[in-house]
Design a protein around this motif. Structure first.
Motif, PDB file in Angstrom:
ATOM      1  N   ASN A 265       0.821  -1.216   0.000  1.00  0.00           N
ATOM      2  CA  ASN A 265       0.000   0.000   0.000  1.00  0.00           C
ATOM      3  C   ASN A 265       0.850   1.259   0.000  1.00  0.00           C
ATOM      4  O   ASN A 265       0.495   2.260  -0.639  1.00  0.00           O
ATOM      5  CB  ASN A 265      -0.943  -0.015   1.211  1.00  0.00           C
ATOM      6  CG  ASN A 265      -2.110  -0.962   1.021  1.00  0.00           C
ATOM      7  OD1 ASN A 265      -2.519  -1.246  -0.109  1.00  0.00           O
ATOM      8  ND2 ASN A 265      -2.660  -1.480   2.114  1.00  0.00           N
ATOM      9  N   GLN A 266       1.965   1.225   0.720  1.00  0.00           N
ATOM     10  CA  GLN A 266       2.847   2.393   0.735  1.00  0.00           C
ATOM     11  C   GLN A 266       3.408   2.684  -0.658  1.00  0.00           C
ATOM     12  O   GLN A 266       3.460   3.836  -1.092  1.00  0.00           O
ATOM     13  CB  GLN A 266       3.998   2.158   1.717  1.00  0.00           C
ATOM     14  CG  GLN A 266       3.591   2.168   3.183  1.00  0.00           C
ATOM     15  CD  GLN A 266       4.696   1.644   4.095  1.00  0.00           C
ATOM     16  OE1 GLN A 266       5.819   1.383   3.646  1.00  0.00           O
ATOM     17  NE2 GLN A 266       4.371   1.471   5.363  1.00  0.00           N
ATOM     18  N   ALA A 273       9.305  -7.839  -7.766  1.00  0.00           N
ATOM     19  CA  ALA A 273      10.670  -7.299  -7.779  1.00  0.00           C
ATOM     20  C   ALA A 273      10.758  -6.014  -6.979  1.00  0.00           C
ATOM     21  O   ALA A 273      11.721  -5.793  -6.232  1.00  0.00           O
ATOM     22  CB  ALA A 273      11.121  -7.069  -9.223  1.00  0.00           C
ATOM     23  N   THR A 274       9.744  -5.159  -7.118  1.00  0.00           N
ATOM     24  CA  THR A 274       9.745  -3.896  -6.369  1.00  0.00           C
ATOM     25  C   THR A 274       9.629  -4.154  -4.873  1.00  0.00           C
ATOM     26  O   THR A 274      10.313  -3.509  -4.061  1.00  0.00           O
ATOM     27  CB  THR A 274       8.587  -3.003  -6.844  1.00  0.00           C
ATOM     28  OG1 THR A 274       8.701  -2.780  -8.255  1.00  0.00           O
ATOM     29  CG2 THR A 274       8.592  -1.660  -6.122  1.00  0.00           C
ATOM     30  N   LEU A 275       8.791  -5.094  -4.507  1.00  0.00           N
ATOM     31  CA  LEU A 275       8.602  -5.408  -3.088  1.00  0.00           C
ATOM     32  C   LEU A 275       9.861  -6.056  -2.509  1.00  0.00           C
ATOM     33  O   LEU A 275      10.244  -5.757  -1.373  1.00  0.00           O
ATOM     34  CB  LEU A 275       7.393  -6.326  -2.916  1.00  0.00           C
ATOM     35  CG  LEU A 275       6.046  -5.664  -3.261  1.00  0.00           C
ATOM     36  CD1 LEU A 275       4.946  -6.705  -3.345  1.00  0.00           C
ATOM     37  CD2 LEU A 275       5.689  -4.599  -2.228  1.00  0.00           C
ATOM     38  N   ALA A 278      12.296  -3.539  -1.704  1.00  0.00           N
ATOM     39  CA  ALA A 278      11.914  -2.809  -0.487  1.00  0.00           C
ATOM     40  C   ALA A 278      12.141  -3.632   0.775  1.00  0.00           C
ATOM     41  O   ALA A 278      11.877  -3.161   1.885  1.00  0.00           O
ATOM     42  CB  ALA A 278      10.458  -2.377  -0.573  1.00  0.00           C
ATOM     43  N   GLY A 279      12.594  -4.895   0.607  1.00  0.00           N
ATOM     44  CA  GLY A 279      12.968  -5.704   1.767  1.00  0.00           C
ATOM     45  C   GLY A 279      11.842  -6.466   2.416  1.00  0.00           C
ATOM     46  O   GLY A 279      11.935  -6.825   3.598  1.00  0.00           O
ATOM     47  N   TRP A 454      10.946  -7.145   7.461  1.00  0.00           N
ATOM     48  CA  TRP A 454      10.058  -7.996   6.668  1.00  0.00           C
ATOM     49  C   TRP A 454       8.913  -8.599   7.483  1.00  0.00           C
ATOM     50  O   TRP A 454       8.084  -9.333   6.938  1.00  0.00           O
ATOM     51  CB  TRP A 454      10.851  -9.113   5.996  1.00  0.00           C
ATOM     52  CG  TRP A 454      11.733  -9.899   6.926  1.00  0.00           C
ATOM     53  CD1 TRP A 454      13.041  -9.645   7.225  1.00  0.00           C
ATOM     54  CD2 TRP A 454      11.369 -11.060   7.700  1.00  0.00           C
ATOM     55  NE1 TRP A 454      13.518 -10.573   8.127  1.00  0.00           N
ATOM     56  CE2 TRP A 454      12.519 -11.444   8.430  1.00  0.00           C
ATOM     57  CE3 TRP A 454      10.195 -11.801   7.838  1.00  0.00           C
ATOM     58  CZ2 TRP A 454      12.508 -12.542   9.292  1.00  0.00           C
ATOM     59  CZ3 TRP A 454      10.185 -12.891   8.686  1.00  0.00           C
ATOM     60  CH2 TRP A 454      11.331 -13.250   9.399  1.00  0.00           C
ATOM     61  N   ILE A 455       8.822  -8.264   8.769  1.00  0.00           N
ATOM     62  CA  ILE A 455       7.760  -8.835   9.601  1.00  0.00           C
ATOM     63  C   ILE A 455       7.207  -7.766  10.533  1.00  0.00           C
ATOM     64  O   ILE A 455       7.953  -6.932  11.050  1.00  0.00           O
ATOM     65  CB  ILE A 455       8.291 -10.053  10.405  1.00  0.00           C
ATOM     66  CG1 ILE A 455       7.153 -10.808  11.082  1.00  0.00           C
ATOM     67  CG2 ILE A 455       9.368  -9.640  11.401  1.00  0.00           C
ATOM     68  CD1 ILE A 455       7.578 -12.171  11.647  1.00  0.00           C
TER      69      ILE A 455
END
Length: 475
Positions: A265-266, A273-275, A278-279, A454-455
Motif C-alpha cells: 500500500n505504501q 521485484a519492487t517489493l 523494499a525488503g 520484513w515482519i
C-alpha cells in the motif's frame, strides 16, 4: 499425581522414585540426551537467559510458570494427565472393555512402532531449526523459537519414558536410537520424510510450525483416544504444548503477510521485484512456500489406503480425531469413504472401506482445520485492501506417498504431463532463487521492541508482557 517436583533429577508426576530400575535407566539416558541437546540443539543458545514457560502441574491452573532460564538448565520431565479409573475403550473391537494399563503382548510390536515414529519427530524438528536463532527477527521471535525447541525436547522425553517403562530392553534400545538418527543425515535419517527437510529461514519455520506441527496435533489427538492408557494420558498433556507451536506459526505468517501488505500500500504496487527491493517477502513467494510445506505435511498421514490403519483402529491402538464426538458405531466395519484415484488422466473419487481409508479421514480432517488459518491470513489482506488471496493447494499436488505419489497435479487439481509440470513447477514451489532471496533478509535483531523490516510486530506480548519486553537476555 498432578504435582511436579523440580528438585528431582528427572522432574515427573509418575512416581518415578518408586521404580528404581526404571529411574536408573532413565538417568542413564539423560546424559546422552543432554549431549544431543548441546550438539544438535539450538546453536549459540547456552549462555542466554530466556523467558520460558514451564509446567508446574498437569492441572489447568498448572500451565504455566514463566521465568528466565538458561537453555541447558531447562528441566525436562515426564508428565501424564491423571488416570481415569472408569475409562473404557470407546472404538474398535474392544468397545466397552477396560483400557489397558500394560501393553498387550499381541500389540507390543505395533505400539512400539507407533511410539517410536511419534518420538522420532520431536528431536528431528529441533535439529531442523537449530540454526534459526542466529537470524531471529526479534527477541520476541527468538524466545518463541526456544520455547518450541524445549517443548519438543520434552515430548521426546514423554515417548522415551513410555519405551523404557513398558517395552523393556527393546524400548531402551529404541530410546537410544532416537538420539542416533539425525534430520537430513544420509546414513541415519529421521523416519519420516518431512523431518529430513531443511528449515533454513524464518518463513520456512513459520510454515513448518503452522502446517507440520498441526499434523502433530492430529496425530496426538488420534493417539489420545488409544486403549493403551499411558499413551493416551501422555499425548493429552503434549497437546497443551502443541497449541503454542501452531500459534507461533499462524501468527508468524500473519505478521509477514501484514508487513508485505503495508509496503504494497505504501508503494502502491504488487510487483514482486519492487517489493523484494523494499525488503519484504512478496505474496507469490509466500504462496510457493505454503504449497511446499502443506504438500510435504499431508504426506505424513500415510497412504490413502492402509491395512495397518485399519488394524490399529480395530485393535484400539489409534482412534480418529475427536472420536468421541462422532455419531457412527465406532467400529466402521460396514462404512465406506471416498478417496481420490487417477483414471484416464483425470482425478476420480472411488469408494473404499472406511477402515482402510482412516489415514485419508485424518488427512481430510487436517486439511479442513489448516484451511481455517489460511482464511485468517486472507483477512489480513482483505483488511489492507489487497485482492491477492493465499490458497491451500489441491491435496493431490506434489504428493510422494500413496496412490497419488508422483502423479503430476497442479495446485488447482488438474492432472499434468511431466512436461507441463516441468514448465510450471517454478510458479508453484519455492525456487532456489526464492530461498536465496528470503535468506538474504535474515539477520538477527537483538534490541528489545525492534523487528526486522520484513515482519510486523505482534499485537500483544507473551504472558501479557509488553512487546518490547526483554524476552532474551544475552550474557
Amino acid at each position: 499425581m498432578s504435582g511436579i517436583n523440580y528438585s528431582d533429577k528427572i522432574p515427573n508426576n509418575v512416581n518415578l522414585s518408586e521404580d528404581r530400575v526404571l529411574q536408573r535407566a532413565l538417568e542413564h539416558w539423560q546424559p546422552n540426551y543432554l549431549n544431543w541437546w548441546q550438539t544438535m540443539g539450538p546453536e549459540n543458545s547456552q549462555t542466554a537467559d530466556v523467558y520460558l514457560r514451564t509446567a508446574v502441574s498437569v492441572k489447568p491452573d498448572g500451565w504455566a510458570h514463566f521465568d528466565y532460564v538458561k537453555m541447558p538448565d531447562y528441566r525436562w520431565g515426564i508428565f501424564l494427565t491423571p488416570r481415569d479409573g472408569e475409562r473404557k475403550a470407546h472404538f474398535g473391537d474392544n468397545i466397552g472393555k477396560d483400557v489397558w494399563q500394560e501393553v498387550p503382548g499381541e500389540h507390543r510390536a505395533n505400539l512400539r512402532r507407533i511410539i517410536v515414529t511419534q518420538g522420532d519427530t520431536e528431536p528431528a524438528s529441533v535439529e531442523q531449526q537449530r540454526h534459526l536463532g542466529l537470524t531471529a527477527p526479534s527477541l520476541y521471535d527468538l524466545r518463541n523459537l526456544f520455547q518450541v525447541n524445549v517443548e519438543e525436547g520434552r515430548h521426546l522425553w514423554a515417548m522415551v519414558y513410555l519405551l523404557h517403562r513398558y517395552f523393556g530392553r527393546d524400548g531402551r534400545e529404541e530410546g537410544d536410537a532416537l538420539l542416533q538418527r539425525n534430520s537430513g543425515s544420509e546414513d541415519s535419517p529421521r523416519i519420516l520424510g518431512a523431518f529430513n527437510e531443511k528449515t533454513p529461514d524464518w518463513l520456512a519455520f513459520y510454515m513448518f510450525t503452522y502446517f507440520t506441527d498441526r499434523d502433530g496435533k492430529f496425530q496426538l489427538c488420534a493417539l489420545a483416544e488409544s486403549c493403551f492408557d499411558p499413551l493416551a494420558r501422555t499425548t493429552r498433556f503434549m497437546l497443551t504444548e502443541e497449541a503454542h507451536h501452531m500459534f507461533v506459526g499462524e501468527s508468524g505468517v500473519s505478521r509477514i503477510v501484514q508487513r508485505t501488505a503495508e509496503v504494497m500500500n505504501q508503494l502502491k504496487t504488487d510487483d514482486p521485484a519492487t517489493l523484494r527491493a523494499a525488503g519484504v517477502i512478496d505474496l507469490p513467494t509466500i504462496q510457493r512456500y505454503l504449497n511446499f510445506h502443506f504438500s510435504v505435511t499431508i504426506d505424513l498421514f500415510g497412504a490413502d489406503q492402509s491395512s495397518n490403519a485399519a488394524m490399529y483402529y480395530s485393535a484400539g491402538l489409534k482412534g480418529r480425531f475427536e472420536e468421541g464426538k462422532r455419531t457412527d458405531d465406532h467400529q466402521l466395519k460396514n462404512d465406506a469413504y471416498r478417496i481420490l484415484s487417477v483414471a484416464d488422466g483425470q482425478l476420480r473419487e472411488i469408494e473404499v472401506p472406511m477402515l482402510n481409508a482412516l489415514n485419508e479421514v485424518l488427512r481430510d480432517d487436517y486439511i479442513r482445520d489448516a484451511a481455517s488459518g489460511v482464511a485468517r491470513w486472507n483477512k489480513v489482506l482483505e483488511k489492507h485492501g489487497i485482492e491477492f488471496r493465499l490458497r491451500i493447494p489441491h491435496k493431490a499436488f506434489n504428493r510422494k506417498i500413496g496412490a497419488l505419489a508422483d502423479v503430476r497435479v497442479s495446485p488447482e487439481g488438474q492432472v499434468l504431463t511431466e512436461e507441463q509440470w516441468r514448465l510450471h513447477q517454478h510458479e508453484w514451489l519455492a525456487t532456489d532463487e526464492d530461498r536465496a532471496f528470503v535468506a538474504s533478509l535474515m539477520g538477527q535483531v537483538t534490541v528489545p521492541g525492534k523487528f526486522a523490516n520484513w515482519i510486523a510486530p505482534p499485537v500483544i506480548g507473551i504472558n501479557r508482557q509488553p512487546v518490547d519486553f526483554e524476552y532474551v537476555r544475552f550474557n
